[in-house]
Write a protein that holds these residues in place. Structure first.
Motif, PDB file in Angstrom:
ATOM      1  N   ARG A 188       0.995  -1.106   0.024  1.00 28.82           N
ATOM      2  CA  ARG A 188      -0.124  -0.013  -0.043  1.00 28.82           C
ATOM      3  C   ARG A 188       0.875   1.180   0.070  1.00 28.82           C
ATOM      4  O   ARG A 188       2.059   1.232   0.420  1.00 28.82           O
ATOM      5  N   ASN A 189       0.384   2.319  -0.618  1.00 25.77           N
ATOM      6  CA  ASN A 189       1.222   3.592  -0.683  1.00 25.77           C
ATOM      7  C   ASN A 189       0.149   4.691  -0.388  1.00 25.77           C
ATOM      8  O   ASN A 189      -1.084   4.442  -0.466  1.00 25.77           O
ATOM      9  N   THR A 190       0.473   5.606   0.341  1.00 26.46           N
ATOM     10  CA  THR A 190      -0.361   6.877   0.536  1.00 26.46           C
ATOM     11  C   THR A 190      -0.056   7.892  -0.499  1.00 26.46           C
ATOM     12  O   THR A 190       1.000   8.181  -0.991  1.00 26.46           O
ATOM     13  N   TYR A 248      -7.219  17.946  -9.905  1.00 26.58           N
ATOM     14  CA  TYR A 248      -6.174  17.651 -10.707  1.00 26.58           C
ATOM     15  C   TYR A 248      -5.013  17.876 -10.291  1.00 26.58           C
ATOM     16  O   TYR A 248      -3.981  18.330 -10.913  1.00 26.58           O
ATOM     17  N   ALA A 249      -4.864  18.413  -8.733  1.00 23.59           N
ATOM     18  CA  ALA A 249      -3.481  18.852  -8.322  1.00 23.59           C
ATOM     19  C   ALA A 249      -2.599  17.521  -8.354  1.00 23.59           C
ATOM     20  O   ALA A 249      -2.802  16.200  -8.292  1.00 23.59           O
ATOM     21  N   PRO A 250      -1.112  17.737  -8.459  1.00 22.70           N
ATOM     22  CA  PRO A 250      -0.331  16.835  -8.598  1.00 22.70           C
ATOM     23  C   PRO A 250      -0.425  15.961  -7.190  1.00 22.70           C
ATOM     24  O   PRO A 250      -0.305  16.477  -6.071  1.00 22.70           O
ATOM     25  N   THR A 251      -0.410  14.487  -7.420  1.00 22.03           N
ATOM     26  CA  THR A 251      -0.547  13.677  -6.329  1.00 22.03           C
ATOM     27  C   THR A 251       0.698  12.566  -6.514  1.00 22.03           C
ATOM     28  O   THR A 251       0.708  11.825  -7.519  1.00 22.03           O
ATOM     29  N   THR A 252       1.489  12.627  -5.568  1.00 21.04           N
ATOM     30  CA  THR A 252       2.463  11.548  -5.474  1.00 21.04           C
ATOM     31  C   THR A 252       2.186  10.229  -4.424  1.00 21.04           C
ATOM     32  O   THR A 252       1.686  10.590  -3.327  1.00 21.04           O
ATOM     33  N   PHE A 253       2.311   9.042  -4.802  1.00 16.08           N
ATOM     34  CA  PHE A 253       2.091   7.806  -4.257  1.00 16.08           C
ATOM     35  C   PHE A 253       3.291   7.258  -3.675  1.00 16.08           C
ATOM     36  O   PHE A 253       4.130   6.808  -4.341  1.00 16.08           O
ATOM     37  N   TYR A 302       0.187  11.861  -1.504  1.00 12.96           N
ATOM     38  CA  TYR A 302       0.599  13.060  -1.001  1.00 12.96           C
ATOM     39  C   TYR A 302       0.258  14.091  -2.061  1.00 12.96           C
ATOM     40  O   TYR A 302       0.662  14.131  -3.203  1.00 12.96           O
ATOM     41  N   PHE A 303      -0.477  15.176  -1.754  1.00 11.45           N
ATOM     42  CA  PHE A 303      -1.122  16.144  -2.508  1.00 11.45           C
ATOM     43  C   PHE A 303       0.187  17.229  -2.617  1.00 11.45           C
ATOM     44  O   PHE A 303       0.689  17.672  -1.531  1.00 11.45           O
ATOM     45  N   ASN A 304       0.456  17.596  -3.815  1.00 12.07           N
ATOM     46  CA  ASN A 304       1.739  18.445  -4.114  1.00 12.07           C
ATOM     47  C   ASN A 304       2.874  17.980  -3.382  1.00 12.07           C
ATOM     48  O   ASN A 304       3.691  18.626  -2.988  1.00 12.07           O
ATOM     49  N   ASN A 305       2.947  16.634  -3.105  1.00  4.20           N
ATOM     50  CA  ASN A 305       4.142  15.907  -2.612  1.00  4.20           C
ATOM     51  C   ASN A 305       4.351  16.361  -1.310  1.00  4.20           C
ATOM     52  O   ASN A 305       5.635  16.279  -0.777  1.00  4.20           O
ATOM     53  N   SER A 306       3.354  16.821  -0.459  1.00  4.46           N
ATOM     54  CA  SER A 306       3.608  16.966   0.853  1.00  4.46           C
ATOM     55  C   SER A 306       2.278  16.618   1.760  1.00  4.46           C
ATOM     56  O   SER A 306       2.581  15.951   2.830  1.00  4.46           O
ATOM     57  N   ALA A 307       1.091  17.064   1.556  1.00  2.89           N
ATOM     58  CA  ALA A 307      -0.093  16.765   2.644  1.00  2.89           C
ATOM     59  C   ALA A 307      -0.666  15.630   2.272  1.00  2.89           C
ATOM     60  O   ALA A 307      -1.019  15.441   0.993  1.00  2.89           O
ATOM     61  N   THR A 308      -1.287  14.882   3.029  1.00  4.87           N
ATOM     62  CA  THR A 308      -1.868  13.549   2.815  1.00  4.87           C
ATOM     63  C   THR A 308      -3.482  13.772   2.986  1.00  4.87           C
ATOM     64  O   THR A 308      -4.296  13.009   2.783  1.00  4.87           O
ATOM     65  N   SER A 309      -3.759  15.169   3.065  1.00  6.81           N
ATOM     66  CA  SER A 309      -5.133  15.659   2.947  1.00  6.81           C
ATOM     67  C   SER A 309      -5.149  17.058   2.235  1.00  6.81           C
ATOM     68  O   SER A 309      -4.156  17.615   2.387  1.00  6.81           O
TER      69      SER A 309
END
Length: 777
Positions: free
Chosen positions: A453-455, A475-480, A457-464
């Protein structure tokens, strides 16, 4: 258990049944018909329906066993005995029954020259008289002390069902859970599970959406029955019975299209290969959109099967299925102030371009069935390879001003390899005038599972992240990537089980069933992140007992007791910790009594009253919040009423009513004592009607009603009650071509079907139409 509520309930049920039995006239003189049903090659035919009539009235019914044999106990006189089995011609013989006599008969069924047509003139068959999954021996439903609902392929076809959720709409006591909208998940008698699914009696427990294209029927067996199915199944199980290659040629295609871009094709081709072998191929392709914005699916499956008659006594069946399901991950809508949010039902949350679900399933099976007189030996192997993953955006709580809503995101992948082998040996014997059907069986299994499992991270920083309440597309960049607690593990399960059962027929009026199963469940867990290696072994003993009283051949009164266990790692054994490693399995205990009445040859009426207790549930120690104690418990009290079959030649029905009261009796880790169990409505009602109006015309009308229910165990959000009406029209173009149109939610009522949490709620479909063309050639 002296003086305990369980003992009092159990004693009361059996006392009532025995009291009803004492008035039966034991001394009445009867005779018997001992018959055997064979095909033209003299191979036994199991599951044939036998009906004895006298002066136009049904006097007795039976179903042929694995060796083709059956017995009818009847009063002296002359009877017309009819034997039927799909794919064979009906055969009738006149038989004279003498008092205290025994008449032996042999029924040879020729193969039907052409598979049945699809004209409206023929009545759909909504009744299955006997199944083997409830007892591992072919037993009439009338004689099985358990609440069982069977959904036949005819009912599936008439309603254009496409999913397990569609099937359980007309099954009393079962509701479809949202399952995060990426898997089948059901709530059966107050107990939610995504793992209690079986195919031909063998475990099929990975989380994915199953299709119906290759099924003969779906069986819902309610109440724990670990003696047959093993661990889990606390509220019951769903068993899919696949189509088998037979010796009646069949060519059938179905083309379907409708609202919201629905497009679906299925094919069913069955071909005898001489007198010894037959080959069948089922296939399906679907590409459909949805009333939900951005949501769609594509799926396909192929399922070949081969039947080989290796002599009169031995049958070999080989089967395979390759199935792919690809769809948009859609967690539904959020809530506000205790109700589903007041947003359009099409509202999508998150980034649709990065929301997806994929399942890749390969199932291979082999069955060897050998009949030697009264001895039957059956060995079945199922090999399953599953690759399943999803990535989704999850709506959370809305802000107090109803201007924004929170989102989180994650992805999850599971790969599992299942291998199960079951051996069942049954034997029919007599001790004096008592008939015994004895069963011994063993099951071996291995399951290898990898979870990752991966979480997000919105804009590579926040989890919410907060998004607009009325337009929550993001459509904000999301990093998993992995968070500190995300799963990365490997699990190995080794299973060994053995079981025994005796079905005792004391007389035509009285039957018993007793059974016991022992399971050795060995779970090994490896945490790839920190190197932990944990192990938990459970030795589970699951009893079963039942009593059937038959004051008449077409009526049975029954009482039953059964137990099941769920190991501490849960139904998907997703993880094991040093805490849960010490936790005992949860226990499910069911007390049930009921009445079954075959009111006519093709009409079954049933009712059941039950109490289902769930104990050993985890709770927080009130004196030490870091410690878990197993004092939590849950109870479901319920009533189920079912109807299936034909009121007349022109009117077929399926459905029923269920009352359920599921509540927490002692506080658990997630709920207070007295809390209502999530997604268990107090009242559900469903009734499907198929009416033959004229020679070529038919119509269908369905009514679904559900009272309100809570979305989650904290009882904070309510899913309102609703009533939905469905309809259908059937028209025969030619003898082998049928056109049908189905309309779901005729009056376009807005309703909310189910949920996964307080903020993951699935709206129901608005009015939708589908047109299908079924052709046989």
């Amino acid at each position: 258990m002296n003086g305990s509520p369980a003992a009092r309930v159990s004693g009361w049920m059996f006392a009532c049944l025995l009291a009803s039995w004492t008035g039966i006239a034991w001394g009445q003189q009867t005779g018997e018909i001992h018959g055997v049903v064979l095909d033209v090659s003299r191979a036994p035919i199991a599951g044939a329906s036998i009906t004895a009539t006298r002066n136009g009235s049904v006097a007795g019914t039976a179903a042929s066993g694995e060796n083709g044999e059956f017995t009818l106990s009847l009063e002296p006189g002359s009877y017309a005995v009819a034997v039927e089995k799909r794919g064979f011609q009906k055969v009738t013989q006149v038989v004279e029954v003498q008092a205290s006599g025994s008449e032996a008969r042999e029924f040879l069924l020729p193969v039907a020259a052409i598979r049945e047509t699809v004209t409206v003139e023929e009545s759909p068959d909504y009744v299955t008289p006997a199944i083997s999954s409830g007892t591992k021996t072919l037993t009439p439903l009338l004689d099985t002390p358990q609440s069982i609902t069977v959904v036949t392929r005819e009912l599936i076809q008439d309603q254009m069902m496409m999913s397990i959720a569609d099937v359980v709409r007309y099954v009393p006591g079962i509701t479809a859970h949202q399952g995060e909208n990426n898997r089948d998940q059901l709530v059966i008698r107050g107990n939610s599970s995504s793992a209690d699914f079986f195919v031909n009696g063998v475990r099929d427990d990975v989380q994915y959406y199953r299709d119906l294209y290759n099924l003969e029927r779906v069986e819902a067996l309610k109440g724990p029955n670990a003696m047959i199915f093993g661990r889990g199944g606390g509220g019951g199980v769903i068993n899919r019975v696949t189509k088998e290659a037979g010796f009646a040629p069949l060519r059938e295609v179905t083309m379907q299209g409708g609202s919201f871009g629905n497009k679906r094709f299925t094919g069913d081709f069955d071909q005898p290969l001489g007198n010894r072998a037959a080959f069948r191929m089922n296939a399906m392709y679907e590409n459909s959109d949805s009333f939900r914005r951005f949501v769609g699916l594509e799926r396909y499956g192929v399922s070949p099967s081969l039947t080989i008659n290796a002599g009169r006594e031995t049958r070999v069946m080989l089967g395979y299925e390759h199935f792919r399901d690809m769809r948009t991950a859609d967690r539904g809508i959020t809530s506000f102030q205790g109700r589903p949010a007041a947003v359009p039902i099409s509202t999508f949350y998150g980034n649709p371009d990065e929301s997806h679900v994929n399942a890749n399933v390969n199932l291979g099976s082999a069955l060897v069935d050998h009949q030697a007189g009264r001895l039957n030996i059956r060995n079945r192997t199922l090999f399953g390879s599953y690759g399943r993953g999803y990535q989704n955006f999850v709506p959370r709580d809305a802000t107090a001003d109803m201007m924004q809503v929170s989102l989180s995101a994650y992805n999850n992948a599971t790969n599992r390899l299942n291998v199960f082998n079951q051996t069942d040996v049954s034997y029919t014997a007599h001790t004096g005038g008592v008939r015994h059907t004895l069963l011994w069986g063993a099951e071996l299994g291995r399951q290898l599972t990898d979870n990752f499992r991966n979480t997000g991270y919105f804009n590579n920083s926040a989890t919410s992240i907060l998004v607009p309440f009325n337009n929550p597309v993001l459509y904000a960049p999301t990093t998993f990537r992995q968070s500190a607690t995300d799963a990365d593990n490997h699990l190995k399960v080794n299973l060994g089980a053995t079981y025994v059962q005796d079905q005792i027929e004391v007389s035509r009026y009285l039957q018993f069933i007793t059974g016991l199963r022992f399971d050795h469940f060995d779970l090994r867990y490896q945490n790839n992140r920190n190197g932990d290696n944990l192990r938990r072994i459970d030795n589970l003993v699951s009893p079963r007992a039942g009593l059937v009283v038959k004051p008449a051949d077409s009526v049975s009164l029954y009482g039953s007791y059964s137990v099941s266990y769920l190991p501490s790692a849960g139904d998907q054994f997703a993880s094991l910790t040093e805490v849960t490693q010490q936790v005992k399995p949860e226990k499910f205990t069911n007390y049930e009594m009921g009445v079954k009445w075959d009111a006519a040859r093709k009409l079954s009426l049933t009712t059941a009253v039950y109490r289902l207790n769930r104990t050993n549930t985890r709770s927080i120690d009130p004196n030490d919040p870091t410690r878990i104690v197993q004092t939590g418990s849950q109870r479901t009290n319920g009533v189920e009423i079912g109807v299936n079959g034909s009121f007349t030649r022109f009117w077929q029905v399926a459905g029923g009513y269920a009352y359920q009261d599921a509540f927490v009796t002692s506080a658990t880790a997630s709920a207070f004592a007295g809390a209502q169990v999530a997604q268990v409505p107090h009242n559900t009602f469903s009734l499907w009607n198929n009416l033959r109006l004229q020679r070529r015309w038919g119509a269908g009308l369905g009514i679904l009603n559900r009272s309100d229910m809570f979305a989650a165990i904290d009882d904070r959000v309510v899913l309102p009650a609703y009533t939905r009406v469905d309809a259908a029209v059937f028209f025969t173009l030619t003898e082998n071509v049928r056109l049908q149109a189905n309309v779901e939610n005729v009056f376009d009522r807005k309703y909310y079907m189910n949920a996964d949490s307080n903020t993951n709620i699935s709206p129901g479909f608005p009015r939708a139409a589908r047109i299908g063309l079924i052709a046989r050639f």
